[in-house]
Scaffold this motif. Structure first.
Motif, PDB file in Angstrom:
ATOM      1  N   UNK A 441       7.632  10.747 -13.951  1.00  0.00           N
ATOM      2  CA  UNK A 441       7.931  11.910 -13.115  1.00  0.00           C
ATOM      3  C   UNK A 441       7.167  11.847 -11.802  1.00  0.00           C
ATOM      4  N   UNK A 442       5.892  11.442 -11.843  1.00  0.00           N
ATOM      5  CA  UNK A 442       5.081  11.369 -10.622  1.00  0.00           C
ATOM      6  C   UNK A 442       5.615  10.294  -9.680  1.00  0.00           C
ATOM      7  N   UNK A 443       5.961   9.133 -10.214  1.00  0.00           N
ATOM      8  CA  UNK A 443       6.486   8.051  -9.377  1.00  0.00           C
ATOM      9  C   UNK A 443       7.808   8.461  -8.721  1.00  0.00           C
ATOM     10  N   UNK A 444       8.675   9.087  -9.501  1.00  0.00           N
ATOM     11  CA  UNK A 444       9.981   9.493  -8.972  1.00  0.00           C
ATOM     12  C   UNK A 444       9.845  10.596  -7.928  1.00  0.00           C
ATOM     13  N   UNK A 445       8.925  11.537  -8.177  1.00  0.00           N
ATOM     14  CA  UNK A 445       8.762  12.659  -7.252  1.00  0.00           C
ATOM     15  C   UNK A 445       8.307  12.198  -5.876  1.00  0.00           C
ATOM     16  N   UNK A 446       7.548  11.116  -5.808  1.00  0.00           N
ATOM     17  CA  UNK A 446       6.983  10.690  -4.524  1.00  0.00           C
ATOM     18  C   UNK A 446       7.558   9.358  -4.035  1.00  0.00           C
ATOM     19  N   UNK A 447       8.542   8.852  -4.732  1.00  0.00           N
ATOM     20  CA  UNK A 447       9.209   7.633  -4.272  1.00  0.00           C
ATOM     21  C   UNK A 447       8.329   6.414  -4.293  1.00  0.00           C
ATOM     22  N   UNK A 448       7.498   6.292  -5.283  1.00  0.00           N
ATOM     23  CA  UNK A 448       6.586   5.149  -5.390  1.00  0.00           C
ATOM     24  C   UNK A 448       7.056   4.245  -6.528  1.00  0.00           C
ATOM     25  N   UNK A 449       7.041   2.946  -6.299  1.00  0.00           N
ATOM     26  CA  UNK A 449       7.424   1.994  -7.338  1.00  0.00           C
ATOM     27  C   UNK A 449       6.327   1.836  -8.374  1.00  0.00           C
ATOM     28  N   UNK A 450       6.719   1.592  -9.612  1.00  0.00           N
ATOM     29  CA  UNK A 450       5.743   1.453 -10.684  1.00  0.00           C
ATOM     30  C   UNK A 450       4.786   0.306 -10.493  1.00  0.00           C
ATOM     31  N   UNK A 451       5.211  -0.740  -9.749  1.00  0.00           N
ATOM     32  CA  UNK A 451       4.348  -1.884  -9.550  1.00  0.00           C
ATOM     33  C   UNK A 451       3.160  -1.586  -8.649  1.00  0.00           C
ATOM     34  N   UNK A 482       1.128  -1.507 -13.955  1.00  0.00           N
ATOM     35  CA  UNK A 482       0.159  -2.471 -14.474  1.00  0.00           C
ATOM     36  C   UNK A 482      -0.848  -1.751 -15.366  1.00  0.00           C
ATOM     37  N   UNK A 483      -1.424  -2.489 -16.314  1.00  0.00           N
ATOM     38  CA  UNK A 483      -2.395  -1.927 -17.254  1.00  0.00           C
ATOM     39  C   UNK A 483      -3.687  -2.726 -17.156  1.00  0.00           C
ATOM     40  N   UNK A 484      -4.799  -2.009 -16.993  1.00  0.00           N
ATOM     41  CA  UNK A 484      -6.117  -2.646 -16.926  1.00  0.00           C
ATOM     42  C   UNK A 484      -6.993  -2.118 -18.052  1.00  0.00           C
ATOM     43  N   UNK A 502       0.176  -5.539 -23.882  1.00  0.00           N
ATOM     44  CA  UNK A 502       0.602  -5.924 -22.519  1.00  0.00           C
ATOM     45  C   UNK A 502      -0.435  -5.521 -21.476  1.00  0.00           C
ATOM     46  N   UNK A 503      -1.549  -6.233 -21.451  1.00  0.00           N
ATOM     47  CA  UNK A 503      -2.637  -5.927 -20.522  1.00  0.00           C
ATOM     48  C   UNK A 503      -2.606  -6.936 -19.372  1.00  0.00           C
TER      49      UNK A 503
END
Length: 585
Positions: A441-451, A482-484, A502-503
């Motif tokens: 929801x946060x990524x979509x609301x602000x137009x940011x790619x998950x990468x 990404x996951x850290x 998947x780290x």
């Protein structure tokens, strides 16, 4: 003898509470007055006090005569002849009343018996004075024995634990109050010891609540058998028991009592066909005399118990524990208000590519400037947030604010910047929140790619619930995030987890980084982590780089990224963008 006496008032010769007179003739016959007394449904008598003479009973009805222990009242009789009036102190109270100017008096009294006592409400009413009759009053007694016994029975039930038969928390506090209020009390002469079964919930889960109740009863009996004369035991909570110990040698006695109890409880408990060993934690607080309430003493012992559950053994209360607990509670209240009022901010610490020196992203860190306390460190308020559950709304806010800030940087630059932002996830968020839905929801609301988003979580978040952690991480990877793994090397993650999960990034804890230059073991650990990450195809980030020497050493070892005060301290949003622009120029 007296209790709940009504306020005294004076009366004149025309008293409304006098025994009714057939006429104003002072020579009214004794038989007429006796008739009035006999008509009363309660024990009643007329008492007279002459000048310098003893207290007399002029007339009395049958219920009063029975109480006095006489067969009958044939003419006036001295009150001192009644054991009832003497044992109860009622005779002295009546005589004292007749020497005053009070019109009426009311109080509670009993017959003075230790067993099977009878209880009364006593009412004294002055009678009109006549020459030659002395000072008189009507005494009436209302029997309230049944009411008193009912109240005592209810109170006994209220102070008793129905399962174990022991006193309950309320009774325990009353016992502590008696000690604190005793004029002879000496600081350090008593202690409160709280004993808790650390794995009782597992017993309930495995063998059922009935067996759990049986264990509690057996546990209580075992505790009771370990008491000395003068000790007091109560059940103060579900699987928690409180002991009030009398100490002759102060702390040494308390330690010996705890060891004696531990020995008594070390033998296994047999429940039907099962044999169960019970682990216990113990917290102790000495009574110093400064405590205002018994509940405060018990709470102090519970503070120590909380530490004992973590460290094991017996722990003793230290005054700073209460202050710290009060501060944590106050911070929790104010943090809740700060989250709801959007009073927190984010600071951004640069993540630097150690080979090129370019800034590839920022880690978003929560900051709180409290109007009353000033700046409160995350080291203090993040644990409070996790303990209280506020970490869930706090984490949601941090995620939304970080993505929104990244979008604002793009707008200011007029293009999509080659920057990512990292946000921390707690184990509680993974367990309680729908993290993937929030991120999406946060990524979509602000137009940011998950990468362009990295989610950082500690090893404990994986170890607590590996199955759920795996599911959440896979959902985040489906969003291209990404996951850290943060603070790697300080937890208990197995190599199997690293291989299966998947780290993307291992973050080397700053405790290893800071000691690298002077500690061969730390260098070996860092080198091992870097080799492991390389074998698994993961990037690495070293935390806590505060000198150029550390940066160079990590670069030579092959670490991918670094962050720390050597590059920059955490910066406000606008300053972070300026920092990136300056480094990219």
């Amino acid at each position: 003898m007296e209790a709940a006496a009504a306020p005294a008032r004076t009366c004149d010769d025309a008293d409304a509470g006098e025994l009714p007179e057939a006429s104003h003739d002072a020579r009214m016959s004794t038989s007429v007055r006796q008739d009035y007394i006999d008509a009363l449904p309660i024990a009643a008598a007329v008492f007279r006090l002459g000048d310098g003479a003893p207290l007399w009973i002029d007339i009395a009805n049958e219920p009063f005569v029975d109480l006095a222990g006489w067969d009958l009242l044939a003419g006036p009789r001295e009150a001192s002849e009644s054991a009832f009036l003497d044992d109860s102190g009622l005779g002295d109270a009546i005589a004292q009343f007749l020497k005053t100017n009070e019109c009426t008096r009311q109080f509670e009294s009993s017959d003075g018996q230790l067993v099977g006592a009878r209880h009364f409400v006593v009412r004294l009413a002055r009678l009109r004075a006549y020459p030659g009759l002395g000072v008189r009053c009507l005494v009436s007694l209302i029997d309230r024995t049944a009411q008193v016994e009912t109240e005592r029975s209810l109170r006994a039930e209220m102070l008793r634990d129905s399962l174990t038969g022991l006193p309950n928390r309320l009774a325990f506090n009353e016992e502590v109050e008696k000690v604190l209020e005793d004029p002879a009390f000496l600081p350090g002469s008593h202690a409160v010891l709280v004993v808790d079964m650390t794995r009782f919930s597992r017993v309930n889960e495995c063998v059922g609540s009935m067996a759990g109740d049986e264990l509690l009863i057996t546990f209580a009996r075992r505790l009771f058998s370990s008491l000395r004369a003068g000790d007091f035991l109560a059940r103060t909570g579900g699987d928690e028991f409180g002991l009030l110990l009398k100490l002759d040698k102060g702390l040494e006695d308390a330690i010996q009592a705890a060891e004696r109890i531990r020995t008594a409880l070390s033998a296994p408990f047999r429940l039907s066909e099962l044999e169960i060993r019970v682990d216990c934690a113990m917290g102790c607080a000495l009574l110093g005399g400064s405590e205002e309430l018994a509940e405060e003493v018990l709470r102090n012992a519970q503070f120590a118990l909380k530490r004992a559950k973590v460290d094991g053994g017996i722990r003793f209360y230290e005054p700073n524990q209460a202050r710290a607990a009060r501060r944590r509670f106050s911070i929790e209240t104010e943090l809740r208000r700060a989250i709801e009022g959007n009073e927190l901010t984010l600071a951004f610490q640069p993540l630097v590519d150690l080979k090129t020196g370019a800034v590839s992203g920022f880690e978003a860190l929560a900051r709180w400037e409290n109007g009353r306390r000033g700046a409160i460190s995350p080291v203090e308020f993040i644990p409070v947030a996790e303990e209280s559950g506020l970490i869930v709304p706090l984490g949601r806010w941090a995620l939304e604010a970080a993505v929104e800030t990244l979008a604002s940087w793009d707008r200011k630059a007029g293009r999509t910047l080659p920057l990512s932002v990292s946000v921390n996830l707690s184990a509680i968020q993974i367990a309680r929140d729908d993290v993937a839905t929030r991120v999406s929801a946060a990524l979509e609301a602000h137009g940011i790619g998950g990468d362009r988003l990295t989610l950082e979580l500690t090893e404990s978040a994986i170890v607590q619930d590996p199955r759920r952690a795996t599911k959440v991480l896979q959902e985040l990877k489906d969003l291209r995030a990404r996951v850290a793994m943060d603070d790697f090397g300080t937890g208990y993650t197995s190599l199997a987890y690293l291989q299966r999960l998947p780290i993307d990034v291992l973050k080397i804890d700053q405790s290893f980084v800071a000691a690298m230059l002077g500690d061969g073991d730390s260098i070996a650990i860092v080198r091992a982590i870097l080799s492991l990450a390389d074998a698994l195809g993961m990037d690495t980030t070293a935390e806590g780089i505060d000198s150029p020497e550390l940066a160079k050493a990590l670069t030579r070892l092959g670490c991918t990224h670094g962050q720390g005060f050597y590059f920059a301290r955490p910066l406000p949003g606008d300053a972070a963008l300026d920092y990136w622009l300056a480094r990219s120029a």
